[in-house]
Design an enzyme around this catalytic site. Structure first.
Site, PDB file in Angstrom:
ATOM      1  CG  ASN A 175      48.190  47.963  39.584  1.00 49.28           C
ATOM      2  OD1 ASN A 175      48.367  49.121  39.184  1.00 49.28           O
ATOM      3  ND2 ASN A 175      47.037  47.344  39.509  1.00 49.28           N
ATOM      4  CE  LYS A 190      45.970  43.708  43.778  1.00 51.76           C
ATOM      5  NZ  LYS A 190      45.050  43.431  42.715  1.00 51.76           N
ATOM      6  NE  ARG A 201      46.477  47.523  35.257  1.00 52.22           N
ATOM      7  CZ  ARG A 201      45.341  47.866  35.794  1.00 52.22           C
ATOM      8  NH1 ARG A 201      45.175  47.819  37.091  1.00 52.22           N
ATOM      9  NH2 ARG A 201      44.341  48.254  35.038  1.00 52.22           N
ATOM     10  CG  HIS A 221      39.545  46.377  32.063  1.00 50.29           C
ATOM     11  ND1 HIS A 221      38.225  46.768  31.976  1.00 50.29           N
ATOM     12  CD2 HIS A 221      39.981  46.793  33.269  1.00 50.29           C
ATOM     13  CE1 HIS A 221      37.876  47.392  33.084  1.00 50.29           C
ATOM     14  NE2 HIS A 221      38.929  47.428  33.885  1.00 50.29           N
ATOM     15  CG  LEU A 269      31.217  42.052  33.674  1.00 51.41           C
ATOM     16  CD1 LEU A 269      29.945  41.222  33.789  1.00 51.41           C
ATOM     17  CD2 LEU A 269      30.965  43.311  32.863  1.00 51.41           C
ATOM     18  NE  ARG A 279      35.639  53.855  36.398  1.00 48.92           N
ATOM     19  CZ  ARG A 279      36.585  52.998  36.026  1.00 48.92           C
ATOM     20  NH1 ARG A 279      36.956  52.928  34.766  1.00 48.92           N
ATOM     21  NH2 ARG A 279      37.164  52.213  36.911  1.00 48.92           N
ATOM     22  CG  MET A 286      26.731  42.939  41.135  1.00 43.04           C
ATOM     23  SD  MET A 286      25.292  43.897  40.547  1.00 43.04           S
ATOM     24  CE  MET A 286      25.835  44.402  38.919  1.00 43.04           C
ATOM     25  N   GLY A 315      35.314  40.467  39.262  1.00 46.93           N
ATOM     26  CA  GLY A 315      34.573  40.159  40.493  1.00 46.93           C
ATOM     27  C   GLY A 315      33.106  39.866  40.248  1.00 46.93           C
ATOM     28  CB  ILE A 316      30.386  41.734  38.553  1.00 49.54           C
ATOM     29  CG1 ILE A 316      30.508  42.892  39.548  1.00 49.54           C
ATOM     30  CG2 ILE A 316      28.927  41.495  38.172  1.00 49.54           C
ATOM     31  CD1 ILE A 316      30.081  44.251  39.001  1.00 49.54           C
ATOM     32  N   GLY A 317      31.623  39.313  37.079  1.00 48.57           N
ATOM     33  CA  GLY A 317      31.480  38.284  36.034  1.00 48.57           C
ATOM     34  C   GLY A 317      31.721  36.888  36.558  1.00 48.57           C
ATOM     35  CD  GLU A 318      36.840  36.099  38.217  1.00 50.65           C
ATOM     36  OE1 GLU A 318      37.139  35.730  39.368  1.00 50.65           O
ATOM     37  OE2 GLU A 318      37.577  36.830  37.528  1.00 50.65           O
ATOM     38  CD  GLU A 375      43.591  42.628  35.412  1.00 52.97           C
ATOM     39  OE1 GLU A 375      43.776  43.633  34.730  1.00 52.97           O
ATOM     40  OE2 GLU A 375      42.862  42.597  36.410  1.00 52.97           O
TER      41      GLU A 375
HETATM   42  P1  AMP Z   1      36.858  43.450  41.122  1.00 59.05           P
HETATM   43  O1  AMP Z   1      37.116  44.911  40.813  1.00 59.05           O
HETATM   44  O2  AMP Z   1      37.166  42.537  39.964  1.00 59.05           O
HETATM   45  O3  AMP Z   1      37.466  42.980  42.420  1.00 59.05           O
HETATM   46  O4  AMP Z   1      35.274  43.323  41.324  1.00 59.05           O
HETATM   47  C1  AMP Z   1      34.580  44.038  42.317  1.00 59.05           C
HETATM   48  C2  AMP Z   1      33.086  43.842  42.112  1.00 59.05           C
HETATM   49  O5  AMP Z   1      32.773  42.436  42.161  1.00 59.05           O
HETATM   50  C3  AMP Z   1      32.232  44.509  43.186  1.00 59.05           C
HETATM   51  O6  AMP Z   1      31.115  45.160  42.576  1.00 59.05           O
HETATM   52  C4  AMP Z   1      31.738  43.318  43.990  1.00 59.05           C
HETATM   53  O7  AMP Z   1      30.495  43.567  44.596  1.00 59.05           O
HETATM   54  C5  AMP Z   1      31.588  42.280  42.912  1.00 59.05           C
HETATM   55  N1  AMP Z   1      31.421  40.946  43.481  1.00 59.05           N
HETATM   56  C6  AMP Z   1      32.312  40.222  44.188  1.00 59.05           C
HETATM   57  N2  AMP Z   1      31.722  39.067  44.623  1.00 59.05           N
HETATM   58  C7  AMP Z   1      30.435  39.091  44.182  1.00 59.05           C
HETATM   59  C8  AMP Z   1      29.309  38.204  44.297  1.00 59.05           C
HETATM   60  N3  AMP Z   1      29.407  37.064  44.959  1.00 59.05           N
HETATM   61  N4  AMP Z   1      28.139  38.576  43.704  1.00 59.05           N
HETATM   62  C9  AMP Z   1      28.042  39.748  43.032  1.00 59.05           C
HETATM   63  N5  AMP Z   1      29.053  40.613  42.888  1.00 59.05           N
HETATM   64  C10 AMP Z   1      30.238  40.298  43.445  1.00 59.05           C
END
Ligand code: AMP
Length: 405
Positions: free
Chosen positions: A10, A17, A87, A176, A205, A237, A280, A327-330, A381
């Site tokens: 990527n 990456k 990617r 995505h 998310l 954004r 987040m 990251g946020i959704g999980e 991914e």
């Molecule tokens: P990603 O781009 O998928 O790596 O996601 C990044 C986002 O996930 C960032 O806003 C992080 O703050 C958020 N994130 C990761 N861990 C947590 C957590 N435990 N609680 C809330 N947000 C998280």
């Protein structure tokens, strides 16, 4: 059949990456990130099990970073690589799936570059560098947009003069796709449905955020559009704003396009709303301490997300489940809880105990009895890219690959 290996790449304008994935393992054998490329401070960090290292990329070239992968792969791969999977963010309308990279595919990626000027040219640099290092194996492009090519015209067309679409490609593309496809197929497995089946609303998310309506493995609508700015509130954004905002700011404040673009892409979203952070995690902590900006940012994020999911529901005949990933959704029980609260109209209700993030964060159901499924599914991914690469190669050995570009 031996366990085939794919190198997943990527490439960004200043980063590269990579992950070495085997067909069967759920974790990479080797992974890493080269950063600050294009500067004399180029550096690459890699890890493989307990091994890891930081390598200087003194000339800052993508080609040097790529060449330094070769000895690492020879060290950690148990057999020769089968393919390299790249990617690529934007495939325009050229591609509905993965494609073996040839001159025609490269031209089509170049043609799509005006639609993703920050991403596609950088990814072409990565493809060229990789093709010079890994000369004897197929290189495959996997497009973020391809999954959404199944959207019907009523979902992908803007209400704009037709020639903007026919002559200039102005339409909704969506992004995505690899993640939305992966989590929806995992959801079918988790819910015991036929592989690839089900009617899903997915929410990816991360730093970028998007939603998607998926029926039996086909994207029917998604929140991102011509570019990855449309739709949800994201880290920096804005997501959707009044399309007159550009002219309003130009007229009233004298802002030029570059300034407005920068503001919408880099200074808005969670960062702009909170005045604190685009992260987040930071906002969830600050909200708990009573920070007003963080509280508002989290509320707007969740409300807009719920509104997007509710809107996308019209694309589906029923809802088998809502899927949270990224990251946020999980990782954020709070975001899932606040979002689902806005979706009570659909009979959705979250179980607080199941929603609390367990160690290891496995794929799981978090709904109350009687609610449609609410699923938390870690995205992968790279695994999806590996699977798509190998499926394409299998297809290519049994029948000629249809040319779409
Ligand atoms: P990603 O781009 O998928 O790596 O996601 C990044 C986002 O996930 C960032 O806003 C992080 O703050 C958020 N994130 C990761 N861990 C947590 C957590 N435990 N609680 C809330 N947000 C998280």
């Amino acid at each position: 059949m031996t366990d085939r290996l794919v190198l997943v790449i990527n490439c960004g304008s200043s980063s590269l990456k990579f992950a070495l994935r085997s067909e069967s393992a759920t974790k990479p054998l080797l992974s890493g990130l080269a950063e600050r490329l294009g500067t004399p401070e180029g550096v690459m960090n890699w890890k493989a099990g307990d091994n890891g290292e930081r390598i200087q990329i003194r000339d800052g070239k993508h080609s040097t970073a790529m060449a330094s992968l070769l000895p690492l792969i020879e060290r950690f791969a148990e057999q020769p690589l089968t393919a390299v999977g790249h990617r690529v963010v934007h495939g325009g309308e050229h591609f509905t799936g993965a494609r073996i990279i040839d001159d025609e595919v490269i031209t089509a990626i170049e043609d799509s570059s005006p639609l993703a000027p920050l991403h596609n040219p950088a990814q072409l640099v990565g493809i060229n560098a990789a093709m010079k290092v890994f000369t004897t194996i197929p290189h495959v492009a996997i497009f973020d947009t391809a999954f959404h090519q199944s959207m019907p015209p009523h979902a992908y067309r803007y209400a704009l003069p037709e020639e903007l679409y026919t002559e200039h490609g102005v339409r909704r593309y969506g992004f995505h796709g690899t993640s939305h496809r992966f989590v929806s197929s995992q959801a079918s497995l988790l819910m015991g449905l036929e592989p690839g089946h089900g009617a899903w609303l997915t929410a990816h998310l991360g730093n970028g955020c998007s939603t998607c309506a998926i029926l039996d493995g086909r994207s029917l609508d998604t929140s991102m559009g011509l570019t990855p700015l449309e739709g949800l509130v994201m880290g920096t954004r804005s997501g959707d704003v009044d399309p007159n905002l550009h002219s309003h700011l130009a007229r009233t404040l004298g802002w030029d396009l570059e300034r407005i673009d920068n503001m919408l892409n880099r200074e808005s979203g969670l960062l702009g709303l909170s005045g604190l952070s685009n992260d987040m995690r930071t906002l969830v902590t600050a909200r708990a301490e009573g920070h007003a900006g963080a509280t508002l940012a989290v509320e707007v994020f969740c409300y807009r997300l719920a509104r997007s999911l509710a809107g996308l529901a019209v694309a589906l005949p029923r809802i088998d489940g809502v899927i949270f990933t990224g990251g946020i959704g999980e990782n954020s029980p709070l975001v899932r809880e606040l979002t689902v609260r806005h979706l009570a109209l659909f009979g959705l209700a979250i179980d607080p105990a199941a929603n609390a993030t367990p160690p290891g964060n496995p794929a799981r159901q978090v709904q109350m009895a009687g609610s449609p499924a609410i699923l938390v599914i870690p995205t992968d991914e790279e695994r999806q890219i590996t699977e798509e690469c190998l499926a394409l190669l299998d297809l290519a050995t049994t029948q000629p690959v249809e040319q779409e570009a």
